[in-house]
Design an enzyme around this catalytic site. Structure first.
Site, PDB file in Angstrom:
ATOM      1  N   GLU A 204       9.763  -4.984 -11.080  1.00 23.63           N
ATOM      2  CA  GLU A 204       8.945  -4.109 -11.935  1.00 23.63           C
ATOM      3  C   GLU A 204       9.678  -2.888 -12.477  1.00 23.63           C
ATOM      4  O   GLU A 204       9.392  -1.747 -12.113  1.00 23.63           O
ATOM      5  CB  GLU A 204       7.683  -3.645 -11.188  1.00 23.63           C
ATOM      6  CG  GLU A 204       6.780  -4.793 -10.794  1.00 23.63           C
ATOM      7  CD  GLU A 204       5.398  -4.340 -10.337  1.00 23.63           C
ATOM      8  OE1 GLU A 204       5.149  -3.121 -10.290  1.00 23.63           O
ATOM      9  OE2 GLU A 204       4.567  -5.213 -10.036  1.00 23.63           O
ATOM     10  N   GLU A 392       3.894 -11.780  -7.928  1.00 20.26           N
ATOM     11  CA  GLU A 392       2.870 -10.977  -7.251  1.00 20.26           C
ATOM     12  C   GLU A 392       1.538 -11.148  -7.959  1.00 20.26           C
ATOM     13  O   GLU A 392       1.494 -11.183  -9.190  1.00 20.26           O
ATOM     14  CB  GLU A 392       3.193  -9.463  -7.275  1.00 20.26           C
ATOM     15  CG  GLU A 392       4.281  -9.026  -6.341  1.00 20.26           C
ATOM     16  CD  GLU A 392       4.551  -7.520  -6.395  1.00 20.26           C
ATOM     17  OE1 GLU A 392       3.614  -6.733  -6.661  1.00 20.26           O
ATOM     18  OE2 GLU A 392       5.709  -7.145  -6.160  1.00 20.26           O
TER      19      GLU A 392
END
Ligand code: GBH
Length: 486
Positions: A204, A392
């Site tokens: 991320e 995720e």
């Protein structure tokens, strides 16, 4: 004979009746009992990789052990006022010591794969220089234990815990950090690639750059001006590209390399041609500084125009490195960003969430299951990606342990059921998602939100380190056993 509709209804009724924890969490029932014989209307391809994920600083604890150096999260979490209740990752889930029993819990759930991250400062306590063999040894033990239990390791090299020594020299504001990351990544790949076959560079970029260097709410807590922030962003994507090259150059066996990014998950508010085209365009442009530049090796014209004099400074060689082809793309998806077609030249508009919009316990975690359909689909279609993972997906709930020792997180079960149904929709249309990692295996240190926000499939009592599978763990175990859901 039951027709299709009533068979589904039957399966639904039946599965909820069968969800008593005692019945499902024993080793025999879900795998061998009648539960697995129920029709799975939404069944996944054979070999679909069901997994779960964590990250080093969020679970390991043992921050001073075996020569680990400090990271920016040690500094940030120990700075008064930066995290909820002043919570730190000093102990977290004590996974550093409890990894063996944690892996037994993974096995009990039937996990096929586990995504963990390596703490850079365990391996290189000051970011560069001489490696610390005792630090790397933890990951050797972890990987060996996973493999001994038939769980495939997926390894992330960077999940936000930048060495403090590197931050002191400018952190991601300095291009040297991109080079340092590549050296570290190459070293870890060299040591683990005999057993680990899937590596992710950065987790991320969009989060750690924007929150840590733009809004100051994550480590290192900076609020940079636009030009400096864009340069940080550029150094992050550069680190990814150089990392991919270093991993391939140093791996001792064939490995696959990708990243785990959380793109703005643009989805059409109405599923017709006009809004779908707008959402696809929005997806590419809204992620121009991160996923798009990685996939295309160039900043979009609109991105450069929009930033004007503040646009990042770059060389052609850097752009080539950034665009180094990846073997797979990992997507972290929690929320949907609803998009509509718009008559402006841009062609799309993002719809702000009305006050009444449903969300999970974290206020940012608005519910949008269709993100699990559209984001992989747009990624595959725009950039011809052949291998995708949901690295995720998960939710925070106001989990409480009831007097019978159970956690009935019906909202998380509902969240997962709805999201997985949309994932199934894509997979069954041929979107090449090969696996899914639920965030998270257990409650852990939720960054600036501390321990108040629980994302685990396992409830953790942070005083005793006792883990208890929640209702969602029983649900997920059932999904894995059936390779699908009703
Ligand atoms: C992931 O981020 C992380 O990879 C993982 O470490 C984390 O535990 C998990 O999600 C759950 O949060 O403070 O209101 O401005 C997910 C994307 C983007 C979610 C930034 C939190 C900050 C919202 N994150 N967002 S806010």
């Amino acid at each position: 004979m039951l027709n299709r509709l009533s068979r589904r209804t039957f399966a639904k009724l039946f599965s909820s009746a069968a969800l008593a924890p005692s019945a499902l969490y024993s080793t025999e029932s879900a795998a061998a009992g009648f539960a697995s014989a129920l029709p799975a209307a939404h069944s996944f391809p054979k070999g679909f990789l069901w997994g779960s994920a964590t990250a080093a600083y969020q679970v390991e604890g043992a921050v001073k052990e075996d020569g680990r150096g400090p990271s920016i999260w040690d500094t940030f979490s120990h700075t008064p006022g930066k995290t909820n209740m002043g919570d730190t990752g000093d102990v977290a889930d004590d996974h550093y010591h409890l990894y063996k029993s944690d892996i037994q819990l993974m096995k009990e759930m039937g996990l096929k794969t586990y995504r963990f991250s390596v703490s850079w400062t365990r391996v290189f306590p000051s970011g560069t220089g001489s490696p610390n063999p005792r630090g790397l040894d933890f990951y050797n033990r972890l990987v060996d234990e996973l493999l001994a239990n038939n769980i495939t390791p997926y390894c992330t090299l960077f999940h936000w815990d930048l060495p403090q020594t590197l931050e002191d020299k400018g952190g991601w504001q300095s291009r040297d950090t991109s080079e340092a990351f590549a050296s570290y990544a190459g070293y870890v790949a060299e040591r683990l690639s005999d057993r680990v076959k899937h590596f992710m560079t950065l987790n991320e970029m969009r989060s750690f750059v924007d929150l840590g260097y733009g809004r100051g709410i994550h480590a290192p807590g900076l609020e940079l001006a636009p030009a400096a922030l864009n340069q940080v962003r550029h150094h992050a994507v550069l680190a990814h590209g150089l990392g991919v090259q270093a991993i391939r150059a140093h791996a001792k066996a064939e490995v696959k390399v990708g990243l785990a990014e959380n793109p703005e998950a643009c989805a059409p508010i109405i599923e017709n041609a006009e809004h779908i085209a707008a959402a696809s365009k929005a997806f590419r442009e809204e992620n121009a500084g991160y996923l798009t530049v990685v996939m295309e090796g160039r900043y979009t014209d609109a991105y450069l125009e929009h930033h004007g004099a503040n646009a990042p400074k770059f060389t052609a060689a850097e752009m080539k490195a950034i665009g180094t082809p990846v073997d797979f793309v990992g997507l972290n998806i929690y929320t949907a960003t609803w998009v509509r077609a718009d008559s402006t030249p841009k062609g799309y508009a993002i719809i702000p969430a009305p006050k009444s919009y449903p969300h999970m316990m974290s206020p940012w975690l608005t519910v949008g299951p269709q993100a699990l359909y559209w984001t992989p689909k747009f990624t595959a279609d725009l950039w011809k990606v052949k291998e995708l993972y949901i690295t995720e997906n998960g939710a925070s709930s106001a989990d409480v342990m009831t007097p019978d020792g159970q956690v009935y997180d019906s909202d998380r079960v509902m969240y997962l059921r709805n999201y997985l149904t949309q994932l199934h929709r894509g997979v069954s249309e041929g979107v090449p998602v090969k696996g899914y990692f639920c965030w998270s295996f257990m409650d852990n240190y939720e960054w600036a939100d501390g321990y108040a926000y629980r994302f685990g499939l396992h409830y953790v009592d942070f005083k005793t380190q006792k883990r208890t599978p929640k209702m969602s763990a029983h649900f997920y175990k059932e999904v894995i056993a059936r390779n699908g859901l009703a």
